[in-house]
Design an enzyme around this catalytic site. Structure first.
Site, PDB file in Angstrom:
ATOM      1  N   GLU A  40       0.855  -1.199   0.000  1.00 27.34           N
ATOM      2  CA  GLU A  40       0.000   0.000   0.000  1.00 27.34           C
ATOM      3  C   GLU A  40       0.886   1.242   0.000  1.00 27.34           C
ATOM      4  O   GLU A  40       1.628   1.493   0.948  1.00 27.34           O
ATOM      5  CB  GLU A  40      -0.896  -0.006   1.245  1.00 27.34           C
ATOM      6  CG  GLU A  40      -1.725   1.273   1.387  1.00 27.34           C
ATOM      7  CD  GLU A  40      -2.477   1.345   2.705  1.00 27.34           C
ATOM      8  OE1 GLU A  40      -2.792   0.283   3.304  1.00 27.34           O
ATOM      9  OE2 GLU A  40      -2.753   2.473   3.156  1.00 27.34           O
ATOM     10  N   ARG A  44       0.263  10.393   0.164  1.00 21.55           N
ATOM     11  CA  ARG A  44       0.571  11.458   1.124  1.00 21.55           C
ATOM     12  C   ARG A  44       1.761  12.284   0.696  1.00 21.55           C
ATOM     13  O   ARG A  44       2.135  13.234   1.382  1.00 21.55           O
ATOM     14  CB  ARG A  44       0.917  10.862   2.495  1.00 21.55           C
ATOM     15  CG  ARG A  44      -0.263  10.340   3.219  1.00 21.55           C
ATOM     16  CD  ARG A  44       0.125   9.856   4.594  1.00 21.55           C
ATOM     17  NE  ARG A  44      -0.709   8.724   4.904  1.00 21.55           N
ATOM     18  CZ  ARG A  44      -0.559   7.933   5.944  1.00 21.55           C
ATOM     19  NH1 ARG A  44       0.418   8.153   6.797  1.00 21.55           N
ATOM     20  NH2 ARG A  44      -1.370   6.945   6.130  1.00 21.55           N
ATOM     21  N   THR A  68      -4.506   6.092   1.862  1.00 26.47           N
ATOM     22  CA  THR A  68      -4.910   7.467   2.161  1.00 26.47           C
ATOM     23  C   THR A  68      -5.787   8.030   1.031  1.00 26.47           C
ATOM     24  O   THR A  68      -5.635   9.171   0.609  1.00 26.47           O
ATOM     25  CB  THR A  68      -3.690   8.382   2.438  1.00 26.47           C
ATOM     26  OG1 THR A  68      -2.703   7.646   3.184  1.00 26.47           O
ATOM     27  CG2 THR A  68      -4.086   9.582   3.292  1.00 26.47           C
ATOM     28  N   LYS A 125     -10.887  -1.741   6.905  1.00 22.69           N
ATOM     29  CA  LYS A 125      -9.680  -1.439   7.670  1.00 22.69           C
ATOM     30  C   LYS A 125     -10.182  -0.981   9.042  1.00 22.69           C
ATOM     31  O   LYS A 125     -11.103  -0.158   9.102  1.00 22.69           O
ATOM     32  CB  LYS A 125      -8.943  -0.314   6.943  1.00 22.69           C
ATOM     33  CG  LYS A 125      -7.859   0.380   7.721  1.00 22.69           C
ATOM     34  CD  LYS A 125      -7.118   1.381   6.813  1.00 22.69           C
ATOM     35  CE  LYS A 125      -6.137   2.208   7.611  1.00 22.69           C
ATOM     36  NZ  LYS A 125      -5.160   2.907   6.768  1.00 22.69           N
TER      37      LYS A 125
END
Ligand code: 3PG
Length: 204
Positions: A40, A44, A68, A125
Site C-alpha cells: 500500500e 501522502r 490514504t 480497515k
C-alpha cells in the site's frame, strides 16, 4: 483479483510513505523478497504517483494499492495509475464496493461499521486500530457483525500483530513497521527484507 483474494495473499500489508520515487522499486523488491507482496503506497507525498507507477512496472509479483484515499476522485486516480486496490482511513460518502478499483474503507466504531455494511462492504480497515479498541473491539464486533472482516492498521507492530491475526474476523493487518523510514533513507534493503520475512512468517 478480488479484495478478498488480495487480503489473503500475505498476513501483513506494508503501509508505505514514499518521499523519493527512486526508492519505490528497491523497496518494493525488498518487501516482495521477504514474502510481502501486497503493498500500500499512501497518497501522502508528491512522489506517491510516480512510486506506484514504478512499482507496478518493475516489481515483479507485487500487488500495488493506493492508501490514504480520501474521496471518489482519489479512488479514480488509484484506478487510473493501475492500482489493484485502494485503502481509505474512513468511509467515503456514496462509495460502494463496486467502483473503478476495489476499496477497503476504514471504520473505527459500530455505527461506522453499520454504515459500511449497509453500503455493501464486508471488508474493512480498522483504523486507528490500537486507538479504536484493538483486539478487544474486534472480538466485540465479531458476534453482532459476523459478516465483517478486518485489516487492523495503526499501531500494529511486530509485537502485537500475531494477537490480531489470531482473531477469526481478521484477514490481515497493515503497518509501517516493516519499512522503517531510516532503513529506506539509508537504502538498507536487506533489513527491510528481514523485517518482511519475519512479518510474513506470522501466519504459517
Ligand atoms: C498509517 O495510516 O500511517 C497507517 O495506519 C500505518 O500506521 P502505523 O505507522 O502505526 O503502522
Amino acid at each position: 483479483m478480488t479484495l478478498e483474494e488480495i487480503l489473503a495473499r500475505a498476513p501483513v500489508i506494508p503501509v508505505l510513505v514514499i518521499e523519493d520515487a527512486a526508492h519505490a522499486v528497491p523497496l518494493g523488491r525488498a518487501l516482495v523478497a521477504g514474502g510481502l507482496s501486497v503493498l500500500e503506497v499512501t497518497f501522502r507525498t508528491e512522489a506517491a504517483a510516480g512510486a506506484i507507477k514504478a512499482m507496478i512496472a518493475e516489481v515483479e509479483g507485487a500487488i500495488v494499492g493506493a492508501g490514504t484515499v480520501l474521496d471518489a476522485p482519489m479512488r479514480q486516480a488509484a484506478a487510473d495509475l493501475g492500482c489493484q486496490f485502494a485503502v481509505s482511513p474512513g468511509l467515503i460518502p456514496g462509495e460502494r464496493p463496486q467502483g473503478p478499483v476495489p476499496l477497503l474503507p476504514g471504520v473505527a466504531t459500530a455505527t461506522e461499521l453499520m454504515a459500511g455494511l449497509a453500503a455493501g462492504f464486508e471488508l474493512f480497515k480498522l483504523f486507528p486500530a490500537n486507538v479504536a479498541g484493538g483486539t478487544g473491539a474486534l472480538k466485540a464486533f465479531h458476534s453482532p457483525f459476523a459478516k465483517a472482516r478486518f485489516c487492523p492498521t495503526g499501531g500494529v507492530s511486530a509485537a502485537n500483530a500475531a494477537e490480531y491475526l489470531a482473531l477469526p474476523n481478521v484477514a490481515c493487518v497493515g503497518g509501517s513497521w516493516v519499512a522503517p523510514a531510516d532503513a529506506v533513507k539509508a537504502g538498507d534493503w536487506d533489513r527491510i527484507t528481514r523485517l518482511a520475512r519475519e512479518a510474513s512468517a506470522l501466519r504459517p
